[in-house]
Design an enzyme around this catalytic site. Sequence first.
Site, PDB file in Angstrom:
ATOM      1  N   LYS A  19      80.394  25.159  59.892  1.00  0.00           N
ATOM      2  CA  LYS A  19      80.286  24.493  61.191  1.00  0.00           C
ATOM      3  C   LYS A  19      81.677  23.996  61.573  1.00  0.00           C
ATOM      4  O   LYS A  19      82.423  23.519  60.713  1.00  0.00           O
ATOM      5  CB  LYS A  19      79.307  23.326  61.065  1.00  0.00           C
ATOM      6  CG  LYS A  19      78.962  22.619  62.368  1.00  0.00           C
ATOM      7  CD  LYS A  19      77.894  21.553  62.126  1.00  0.00           C
ATOM      8  CE  LYS A  19      77.431  20.879  63.416  1.00  0.00           C
ATOM      9  NZ  LYS A  19      76.339  19.904  63.170  1.00  0.00           N
ATOM     10  N   SER A  44      72.526  20.228  66.047  1.00  0.00           N
ATOM     11  CA  SER A  44      73.830  20.628  66.535  1.00  0.00           C
ATOM     12  C   SER A  44      74.476  21.738  65.714  1.00  0.00           C
ATOM     13  O   SER A  44      75.435  22.344  66.167  1.00  0.00           O
ATOM     14  CB  SER A  44      74.758  19.415  66.556  1.00  0.00           C
ATOM     15  OG  SER A  44      74.953  18.943  65.227  1.00  0.00           O
ATOM     16  N   SER A  87      70.205  17.799  62.416  1.00  0.00           N
ATOM     17  CA  SER A  87      71.003  18.933  62.890  1.00  0.00           C
ATOM     18  C   SER A  87      71.171  20.088  61.919  1.00  0.00           C
ATOM     19  O   SER A  87      71.717  21.125  62.287  1.00  0.00           O
ATOM     20  CB  SER A  87      72.387  18.447  63.330  1.00  0.00           C
ATOM     21  OG  SER A  87      72.298  17.753  64.547  1.00  0.00           O
TER      22      SER A  87
END
Lengths: 487, 487
Positions: free
Chosen positions: A93, A163, A187
């Site tokens: 990420k 996210s 997330s």
Amino acid sequence: MGVAETLVSKATVTDRPCFLSIAEAAKLIASRELSPVELTRSVLERIDETDARVHAYATRLDERALDSARNAEAAIGRGENAGPLHGIPIALKDLYYTAGIPTGAGSDVLSGFVPSHDATVTQLLRQAGAILVGKTVTHEFAYGQNVPPTRNPWDLERTPGGSSAGSGAAVAAHSCLAAMGTDTGGSIRMPASVDGVVGLKPTYGRVSRFGVVPLSWSLDHCGPITKTVEDAALIMNVIAGPDPRDPASASVAVDDATRSLREGVRGLRLGVPSNYFFDRIHRSVGSAVERALNVLEDMGAVRVAVEIPHVELSVPIGIGILMPEASAVHQSWIRQQPSRYDDGTRRMLEAGELVLATDYLRAQRARSVIKDEFKRTFQNHRLDALITPTEPTAATRIDQMSVDFGADELEPFFSVFVRQTIPFNVSGLPALSVPCGFSEDNEGGRIGVGLPIGLHIAGRPFDEATVLRIGFAYESATAWHTRRPPI
Amino acid sequence: MGVAETLVSKATVTDRPCFLSIAEAAKLIASRELSPVELTRSVLERIDETDARVHAYATRLDERALDSARNAEAAIGRGENAGPLHGIPIALKDLYYTAGIPTGAGSDVLSGFVPSHDATVTQLLRQAGAILVGKTVTHEFAYGQNVPPTRNPWDLERTPGGSSAGSGAAVAAHSCLAAMGTDTGGSIRMPASVDGVVGLKPTYGRVSRFGVVPLSWSLDHCGPITKTVEDAALIMNVIAGPDPRDPASASVAVDDATRSLREGVRGLRLGVPSNYFFDRIHRSVGSAVERALNVLEDMGAVRVAVEIPHVELSVPIGIGILMPEASAVHQSWIRQQPSRYDDGTRRMLEAGELVLATDYLRAQRARSVIKDEFKRTFQNHRLDALITPTEPTAATRIDQMSVDFGADELEPFFSVFVRQTIPFNVSGLPALSVPCGFSEDNEGGRIGVGLPIGLHIAGRPFDEATVLRIGFAYESATAWHTRRPPI
């Protein structure tokens, strides 16, 4: 049982090794039937094939990845294999610091930022021989209300969750073997659930957050998104453990997470909450979780009805902590360069600046009440895990702002996807999402059809081993993880 | 050296055992030369003799104390001696819960409140055989801006310090053998310093706060006020240790605090800050501390000049944490019964409600910077302790609002008495105040004459042993503790 545990048949291996799990690939690499370069090429080709539609990657690192793969291959030639992640292509990420590689956190604010050092997790994965193929798309600072370009591989018109949007979508699309996410309100588990993959939010303090762009110190967790439960265990073996550079890092000994994986669930006590977690969910979700519980009971697990008092306060408590902590992180940046934030993010950050310290402290005190209730529930019922639906529905359409649960009012998107997961950020308990089937009909237009559903398994503090063991038993019995998205 | 270490000559013992230290009394009790009843009577008589002028006690417990003393005596008759605190008359600041005995916290708000259980510290002291003779006066909730009735035994027109006013004054007046205080910004060490007695604020997390009315969770500490350093060690041996009922309690092993007491200071490295702590202090204070350092150097300690960056931010950081935490504690009470608070306390509590969460969080983040600076200072200079003046001046007059340090402006009372001590609440380091002499002249009317001055010895986390060892060596060499106030 009796269902195949492997993701691909041996025949496929040489063709498209991108479809392998880490455990499968590691075995073939160790036996020199598969080369890290071959595997990395296959993954890069898969990115070529899918990413113009999925948009999982913010940054691709093809050349560096191939270099690393050649080094990994050379090491193996010298008889040096660093372990199960040696030569395995993974993604991070875009909140994880990567030395010499842009780290954008999904925001214009960090555009052009190139860290000079790795996050602890980045460093540990590199040392274990993993090949970094790219950085994945995130909501702005893991907080944004913006819609990232990323799409759900099961239906390109639908959200991949957030996210950790890109990490979930990349793993689901097989455009990496695994990816790291972060989880402040859900997330990691939300994308895992809606993308039909495995996501683990470890115990608070279990995995270092050093060098990961923070959202909310007291709620942030780092964890893996993988194709299988075993792969999550293999990554935990590399990334878990104390780190003096993260003040919240726990000095708790770390066991081999794969050791008890195959011990089955006979005699394990699984708590199923009678309050809150099943109150407002789509029918497909409820029946998928019910079937999963039946599978676990058939294997010898014991189902225990439990009630967790006050758990419904987890959302206001979690948000009451998250908002001011996020605003404190961004306070000076937002004064210096407000226009570089997305409107939605900036509004949330500005709103968080209005929270009073006494309200924040009240939320932190209430949080300890929630922690105690979870602790008491586990103790009083001698539970090994809690079983709930990861999310109350399946992936929503990209433009969908709310969800219809048949109540008087539509429920806003944000509330829908945080309310089942955030109790485990507030409590800090380890929590795994494992695929448990697909939505079956559209329930009067309220849910999409044929979309993945997630089973949520939460455990005692620092007992990731039991959570993974239950997930592994369930996954082996059902093999939902062998299904591939249509992309 | 060569100065007598005992508080009283043997001849005095039978007359007025209230003047003994715990160590002295314990020895005589163990050898059956002194009975707990005799000792307790002497203390109660001393309260009769002094407390109409000193006002150290909020609640007297004469009958209960004599009952307990008789039980203690009977136990000894059966050959059961619980240890050094067996039969020792002590007092507790009126914030400590005492089962069945009013606990008023210096406030009308708690008037009539009788706890049903003991604080952990109360319970541990009882189990060790201590005799509770009374509850001592405190500023309202340890926070009030009110002037308590308590007076300084060295000069009845002067403050005994606060907020552990009664505990400091009672020990100084010999109207108990020792007393417990609490310290959020300096409230154990300030009375110890101005009353000419010993006060120890242990490491944060070392002593349980369960059952003690909170002021500010992340800054509150419980600790002893005693006549000698050895007595502080004897009390620490009883009260220190993990307690699951205090979430901040540290699970760090506790050693016998008296073991290394007599090892001297040869070779110990004592850091003396060149910044902040000696910047604005009265001449008498500076020269007393300088003489104390010479005494320690003569005994073989090594003096090391150090600088502690950013330590001047401790006051705004500490107050930025203390105010909203206190307001959060009192938020519902102050809405229900505002008029029962003293005006000054209520104004502070109301002001704390205006603090923003982001400012509170910024203070907590800055706090970790201060902690790191202390840690680095100890590490870089391989220090065993830091030596500073406990307070910048001696006891002020009861009606005195500010202090003249010869600067352009007078400094307000609150700032004067918190700025030297609060860095150790912010950092959590253990800190001891030991008497180090008396003010010598009035410095142009700026300070009273013949008033006690305190030497402040701070150590590494959980290293109370070294702090006590240095304090004991100094005390033994100088014997300031054998001086008695004129009352």
